[in-house]
Motif scaffolding. Sequence first.
Motif, mmCIF file in Angstrom:
data_model
loop_
_atom_site.group_PDB
_atom_site.id
_atom_site.type_symbol
_atom_site.label_atom_id
_atom_site.label_comp_id
_atom_site.label_asym_id
_atom_site.label_seq_id
_atom_site.Cartn_x
_atom_site.Cartn_y
_atom_site.Cartn_z
ATOM 1 N N UNK A 312 0.898 -0.834 -0.318
ATOM 2 C CA UNK A 312 -0.098 0.265 0.129
ATOM 3 C C UNK A 312 1.285 1.097 -0.121
ATOM 4 N N UNK A 314 4.021 1.842 -0.420
ATOM 5 C CA UNK A 314 4.926 2.138 -2.643
ATOM 6 C C UNK A 314 4.003 2.814 -3.478
ATOM 7 N N UNK A 315 2.368 2.293 -3.582
ATOM 8 C CA UNK A 315 2.132 2.156 -4.467
ATOM 9 C C UNK A 315 1.372 4.151 -4.020
ATOM 10 N N UNK A 317 3.667 5.900 -2.857
ATOM 11 C CA UNK A 317 5.035 6.541 -2.974
ATOM 12 C C UNK A 317 4.539 6.650 -4.337
ATOM 13 N N UNK A 318 4.216 6.005 -5.852
ATOM 14 C CA UNK A 318 4.178 5.964 -7.205
ATOM 15 C C UNK A 318 3.136 6.567 -7.524
ATOM 16 N N UNK A 320 -0.150 5.359 -7.601
ATOM 17 C CA UNK A 320 -0.343 4.213 -8.367
ATOM 18 C C UNK A 320 -1.903 4.344 -7.499
ATOM 19 N N UNK A 395 6.383 4.347 1.661
ATOM 20 C CA UNK A 395 7.582 3.723 1.784
ATOM 21 C C UNK A 395 8.556 4.262 0.387
ATOM 22 N N UNK A 396 9.062 5.027 0.704
ATOM 23 C CA UNK A 396 10.062 5.827 -0.841
ATOM 24 C C UNK A 396 11.702 4.972 -0.530
ATOM 25 N N UNK A 397 12.009 5.477 -2.315
ATOM 26 C CA UNK A 397 14.013 5.084 -1.966
ATOM 27 C C UNK A 397 14.469 6.156 -0.363
ATOM 28 N N UNK B 397 16.259 -0.994 -2.578
ATOM 29 C CA UNK B 397 15.732 0.133 -3.490
ATOM 30 C C UNK B 397 14.869 -0.361 -4.381
ATOM 31 N N UNK B 400 11.124 -0.516 -4.128
ATOM 32 C CA UNK B 400 10.802 0.215 -3.994
ATOM 33 C C UNK B 400 10.304 0.155 -5.771
ATOM 34 N N UNK B 404 6.101 0.782 -6.670
ATOM 35 C CA UNK B 404 5.768 1.683 -6.939
ATOM 36 C C UNK B 404 5.329 2.049 -8.073
#
Lengths: 408, 408
Positions: A312, A314-315, A317-318, A320, A395-397, B397, B400, B404
């Motif tokens: 969830x 990372x989605x 973050x993207x 998306x 949640x990001x790089x 990384x 992610x 993402x």
Amino acid sequence: MTDRSPLAPTSLPALPEIAGVTRRVARARYKTWDRCDLTYVELSPGTTVAGVLTKSKCASPEVDWCRAALVLGRARALVVNAGNSNAFTGDRGRHAVEGLAARVAQHLGCQPSDVFVASTGVIGVPLPLDKAEAGLTAAFTAEPCDWVTAAETIMTTDTFAKVAVTRAVIGDRTVELVGIIKGSGMIMPDMATMLGFIFTDAAVDAAWMQSALSAANTKSFSCITVDSDTSTSDTVLAFATGAAGNATISDDDEPGADAFRSALDDLCLQLAHLVVRDGEGASKFIRIDVTGAESDESAHRIGMSIANSPLVKTAIAGEDANWGRVVMAIGKAGEPAERDKVAIRFGETQVARDGLEVEGYDEAPVTAHLKGAEIDIGVDLGLGDGRATVWTCDLTHGYISINADYRS
Amino acid sequence: MTDRSPLAPTSLPALPEIAGVTRRVARARYKTWDRCDLTYVELSPGTTVAGVLTKSKCASPEVDWCRAALVLGRARALVVNAGNSNAFTGDRGRHAVEGLAARVAQHLGCQPSDVFVASTGVIGVPLPLDKAEAGLTAAFTAEPCDWVTAAETIMTTDTFAKVAVTRAVIGDRTVELVGIIKGSGMIMPDMATMLGFIFTDAAVDAAWMQSALSAANTKSFSCITVDSDTSTSDTVLAFATGAAGNATISDDDEPGADAFRSALDDLCLQLAHLVVRDGEGASKFIRIDVTGAESDESAHRIGMSIANSPLVKTAIAGEDANWGRVVMAIGKAGEPAERDKVAIRFGETQVARDGLEVEGYDEAPVTAHLKGAEIDIGVDLGLGDGRATVWTCDLTHGYISINADYRS
């Protein structure tokens, strides 16, 4: 040092002085850095104290110390060390805490149990008592500093100083509450958050303040998560100097009790949100409202299951609109749920209802919402009246970068 | 497409044919790709079946279908769709599964309940029955293919085809067991893993095979995690054609029962490890042994708390000997633990004992161990005889990047 979080507040609130609270900072040099890392707060005689502490089974000796001292309900000083958590260090760690408390007690002419100690940083390295004592000695004679300087001095991987303020009217007195907090990673407080300190000039009985703080905690610090990892050192302490001169509150029936509880709730929530806004690598502040659960506790656990789901996070973050991952996180929570009653909302847009995508679903407004920095997700389970709100970040790089290289 | 995982096996095992099992693949084009994404496996009459399925409260209609069909214990075919999980799609999703099963039943002249269906991919989009039927029609007339082609066809974000083989001697017959599996993200199976399929020529009673599969599952699929997220579609099915001609096993006391259980355990563990080795973004394969817990269940939960900790996983990704994060993860597990009895080992090196760093701790061998691709962590709680082993991968990384941007 990482850049300031994009979710940081753009301005600081005006922070009143709290009579009976004096802050000083010094360089103990717990790490090879040239910054203040020891905070010393002196509290006037008669100050009462309440606290909530980590439930970790590997709690730091500072947490053990505070837990024992809280029973007595009175405080004269607070010492906060940044850069070393002193957790999992056996007898040497315990001796360091006892040594610090004894040194302050000697300085103030009080009991060691009147001295509260908190430390944050790497786990497993004993706090060097020589550095701590040298830092303390310097702090005793330092000029008093403002709230923001103290908030900066307790930071570790934080990218901005976190302060908050509220007030309450008790009888004919207005009391002030100021809080400072630090925390950015290892954040899923089980009773409290990393390190948070609240100061008020209200006169309140320690036992009653404990009940008010515990209640505030369940609606604030216990409702945030950055990475699902619970610290060994989570500590929130509230100190009340009584300098405002109100009639001491010791029961919910007394004048001002509701107002104080409400101000404390507000302050704790402000502080908890600031921690999420400084979540390691965070680019989005995410609010998750769960309704229609079988109970409030069930709603809370479902909310946390969503808030802790890497997929969830990372989605989001993207940017998306992959709401199926919210379905997954509801399904895995282990709480009562009936697939064909579940409804999901992103921002103002209902995306799913009765266990499937809504008729004529248009992804455009959801994608637009996800491009913002404040994300709002609603889940209704259609089972009962249980509800909860929790907050997290994406949640990001950035999280990986910070944590694959934190110690060095 | 991501590069092949650095943890992928360098060679494939020799895979025997299983009499009574015929695989075919086709392009249903569930996504805009030019690859086979529908797998059709025909099973000879008399094949028995057992299965373990996700405990998700938002399970896919395929999971519901398999759960109902498993009660009858017999199978004639398996259909696997890749690119669309068909989860959370209401009546349309259910109709798609029923339609697929009916189409195969018509083709084979069997009952729809003899047809097992599994799907994997994005959640919330109904499986398009027209594409599925066209794919099936193509598959019916396609040339039979080998195991690896089938293993490739069930993949989504996987970076390599996952196959495993074992055998067992039952009386005077040697039976073969072959398994294929897919899974890379959304992996913390609650009963099973993403999609795994096991085929054997052994003659075994369905109910007995179910008990053997459930037992194998608790030591394999239930002991792995990539990202703590449990899928809506986790499915492991075991099919036994009986072509080996052994006396049918239907009880633990019968000849070959132990040998078959042991072969099934071995196969499930091989398959589970392959999933971890293809964990999204993984660069390290991590084994965590927990001993000295109050019970095996407690040891398992502590192991999973470590294996799911983002801070532990990023530290390992960064090859950072930050063992304090293991302490944190033990502490937050909510299981019986006494800080001052905890011991921790990295590789062959004891790093902490009795609640603190060992005397004269030398970090060099730990750092050297962390530079490898196979990481071994041991935790002893010093409380009892409970033990468990779990497996996971690091958090990089790559995870992610993959997540993402998965749907697009």
